[in-house]
Design an enzyme around this catalytic site. Structure first.
Site, PDB file in Angstrom:
ATOM      1  N   HIS A 163      -5.669   0.802   2.277  1.00 29.46           N
ATOM      2  CA  HIS A 163      -5.235   0.417   0.936  1.00 29.46           C
ATOM      3  C   HIS A 163      -3.826  -0.154   1.058  1.00 29.46           C
ATOM      4  O   HIS A 163      -2.941   0.474   1.642  1.00 29.46           O
ATOM      5  CB  HIS A 163      -5.263   1.636   0.002  1.00 29.46           C
ATOM      6  CG  HIS A 163      -6.672   2.077  -0.279  1.00 29.46           C
ATOM      7  ND1 HIS A 163      -7.050   3.389  -0.313  1.00 29.46           N
ATOM      8  CD2 HIS A 163      -7.784   1.351  -0.523  1.00 29.46           C
ATOM      9  CE1 HIS A 163      -8.361   3.459  -0.573  1.00 29.46           C
ATOM     10  NE2 HIS A 163      -8.826   2.231  -0.701  1.00 29.46           N
ATOM     11  N   GLU A 215      -0.564   1.782   0.471  1.00 25.60           N
ATOM     12  CA  GLU A 215      -0.374   3.062   1.153  1.00 25.60           C
ATOM     13  C   GLU A 215       0.251   2.776   2.524  1.00 25.60           C
ATOM     14  O   GLU A 215      -0.438   2.456   3.483  1.00 25.60           O
ATOM     15  CB  GLU A 215      -1.697   3.812   1.255  1.00 25.60           C
ATOM     16  CG  GLU A 215      -2.215   4.168  -0.135  1.00 25.60           C
ATOM     17  CD  GLU A 215      -3.659   4.654  -0.152  1.00 25.60           C
ATOM     18  OE1 GLU A 215      -4.199   4.783  -1.272  1.00 25.60           O
ATOM     19  OE2 GLU A 215      -4.239   4.894   0.912  1.00 25.60           O
ATOM     20  N   HIS A 222      -4.415   7.623   4.511  1.00 31.66           N
ATOM     21  CA  HIS A 222      -4.232   7.225   3.115  1.00 31.66           C
ATOM     22  C   HIS A 222      -3.040   7.973   2.531  1.00 31.66           C
ATOM     23  O   HIS A 222      -2.366   8.726   3.223  1.00 31.66           O
ATOM     24  CB  HIS A 222      -5.496   7.559   2.317  1.00 31.66           C
ATOM     25  CG  HIS A 222      -6.682   6.729   2.684  1.00 31.66           C
ATOM     26  ND1 HIS A 222      -7.025   5.584   2.016  1.00 31.66           N
ATOM     27  CD2 HIS A 222      -7.598   6.878   3.670  1.00 31.66           C
ATOM     28  CE1 HIS A 222      -8.112   5.057   2.565  1.00 31.66           C
ATOM     29  NE2 HIS A 222      -8.482   5.828   3.580  1.00 31.66           N
ATOM     30  N   GLU A 232      -4.899  12.342   3.859  1.00 36.36           N
ATOM     31  CA  GLU A 232      -4.058  11.991   2.720  1.00 36.36           C
ATOM     32  C   GLU A 232      -2.681  12.520   3.087  1.00 36.36           C
ATOM     33  O   GLU A 232      -2.482  13.719   3.235  1.00 36.36           O
ATOM     34  CB  GLU A 232      -4.584  12.664   1.443  1.00 36.36           C
ATOM     35  CG  GLU A 232      -6.001  12.258   1.064  1.00 36.36           C
ATOM     36  CD  GLU A 232      -6.076  10.864   0.444  1.00 36.36           C
ATOM     37  OE1 GLU A 232      -5.039  10.358  -0.033  1.00 36.36           O
ATOM     38  OE2 GLU A 232      -7.180  10.285   0.449  1.00 36.36           O
TER      39      GLU A 232
HETATM   40 ZN    ZN Z   1      -6.184   5.070   0.247  1.00 33.35          ZN
END
Ligand code: ZN
Ligand code: NAG
Ligand code: NAG
Length: 437
Positions: free
Chosen positions: A85, A88, A206, A291
């Site tokens: 993404h 990110e 992420h 994450e």
């Molecule tokens: Zn992401």
């Protein structure tokens, strides 16, 4: 005298290129990787994936290995992928920092890092989505597509098989009848890469929470809650039970959404990623989704602190490719590619099949099966051959996978006890088979 001068010059260049914690843009990224390669030419290679991004930016990878560019038997392939993404950015900078760190520590003779590089092949892709790299544009690529959701939906096949009572959940790409959404160039490049190197372990980075997420089905299949825990428990506070949850709305609410309460890990059902499941359902690789923090965009002045918080976890996770068992499968003349390795857990009173087979890679017929400590019956199968089973114990505190080789006998061939000596597989290695991938 000349060599002394060359040495001084080399030291000057090395000293002048200390890694700087900042946001590296799309022009600076390949320059930095090249700089690391110049510092550590014998153990690194910089390459690009088969296709560039929509706007033509190459997808750069830096590889660390004793023989860069070549798959070697008994050396697991591992990868980190970041910046899927666009907004990110922490994973992107962490991977650039990790590349520099691996090289520097190797040069300083750090035993742990040397052993890791000499025993594995490590691939770092700092940016899958260079076009999306902008604070304001957001997560998608230049076609406004979320790349994390652009992989073929192999989960749908698994659910359908489960509904029909069919026990089959690996190497599913061949069962795919239609692709669904058209594939973006970045997705195609990743798929080709994932299918062409026999990866064993992977993590996708992420932002937006602080947790290590394992695919929905992995709890049934051999190890991977522990693999996700290896990251979380080595991170500064991913597994802290007292930290504030990312989506807490007030200090009183601090426990809400705190994944630390469950060791800093969670199951994929809640964090749906087609990409992680693609790795798991189409290939031999386990992929977790990391994450890395509550904020998606990490400011430049926080990057070095974040590196210190993640450093031990990043290294500990790479070592996870060395748990369980590994080996090769051959017959009297050749290594067998695409032989099937299945495992039954015989640790408890009731033998329990682990529902996720792995296959051997070419050209060495090697396999890697990540397993937690315990007793297992391992079977190698190949069409036209008698299958062969062995019992193996995976000990606690592994620094290297237990080696178990299989030599299979052709059905209808003449029986020869010598043919069964699996150590003879090793002979073929000396033929120095090498493929460039
Ligand atoms: Zn992401
Ligand atoms: C795609 O790139 C072009 C050229 O830079 C830019 O004008 C456009 O806004 C981008 N579109 C998206 C959705 O990012
Ligand atoms: C194997 O079985 C034991 C005992 O039932 C269990 O504790 C362990 O988690 C199992 N391991 C795997 C990898 O499934």
């Amino acid at each position: 005298m000349v060599s002394y001068l060359v040495l001084c010059l080399a030291l000057t260049i090395a000293a002048s290129s200390a890694f700087e914690w900042k946001h590296h843009n799309n022009e600076e990224l390949p320059l930095l990787l090249e700089e690391v390669h110049q510092k550590c030419p014998s153990i690194t290679r910089v390459y690009t994936l088969s296709e560039p991004s929509v706007r033509g930016v190459p997808l750069y990878v830096i590889e660390f290995a004793e023989t860069p560019g070549f798959h070697q038997p008994y050396k697991p392939e591992v990868k980190y992928v970041a910046n899927i993404h666009g907004n990110e950015v922490l994973g992107r900078e962490l991977l650039l920092g990790l590349a520099d760190y691996l090289c520097e520590q190797y040069l300083k003779n750090d035993r742990n890092i040397r052993n890791l590089i000499e025993g594995s092949r490590i691939h770092l892709l700092p940016s899958m989505n260079p076009d999306g790299l902008h604070y304001l544009i957001g997560r998608n690529n230049n076609h406004s597509v979320d790349l994390n959701r652009n992989f073929p939906d192999l989960d749908a096949i698994t659910f359908e098989y489960e509904r029909q009572g069919i026990n089959h959940n690996n190497h599913l790409l061949k069962d795919l009848t239609r692709l669904g959404e058209p594939l973006e160039p970045e997705t195609r490049a990743l798929m080709r890469w994932i299918m062409s190197i026999p990866f064993v372990l992977s993590a996708a980075m992420h932002g937006g929470d602080l947790v290590a997420n394992y695919p929905y089905d992995e709890s049934r299949s051999g190890a991977p809650v522990e693999i996700a825990l290896a990251y979380a428990s080595n991170h500064a506070d991913m597994s802290s039970t007292t930290r504030r949850g990312c989506n807490a709305i007030s200090p009183e609410d601090s426990m809400t959404y705190n994944f630390g309460k469950q060791g800093g890990v969670t199951n994929g059902a809640a964090w749906y990623s087609l990409k992680g499941d693609f790795n798991y359902l189409a290939t031999n690789a386990f992929e977790i989704t990391l994450e890395l923090g509550c904020d998606k965009y990490t400011y430049a002045n926080e990057l070095e602190t974040e590196w210190e918080r993640n450093k031990a976890a990043l290294i500990a996770y790479l070592w996870q490719a060395h748990i369980g068992i590994k080996g090769t499968v051959c017959d009297e003349a050749n290594y067998l590619e695409n032989a099937i390795i299945s495992v039954v857990n015989i640790t408890g009173n009731v033998p329990r099949p682990i529902r996720h087979d792995v296959t051997t890679a070419g050209p060495f017929g090697d396999f890697y099966r990540l397993l937690t400590p315990g007793h297992y019956e391992v079977t190698a199968k190949f069409p036209g051959y008698f299958s062969s089973s062995r019992v193996v114990t995976v000990p606690y505190h592994q620094t290297s996978a237990v080696v178990i080789n299989f030599k299979l006998e052709k059905i209808g061939g003449t029986y020869n006890a010598g043919l069964r000596d699996e150590n003879l597989c090793v002979k073929v290695t000396s033929m120095t088979l090498r493929t460039h991938i």
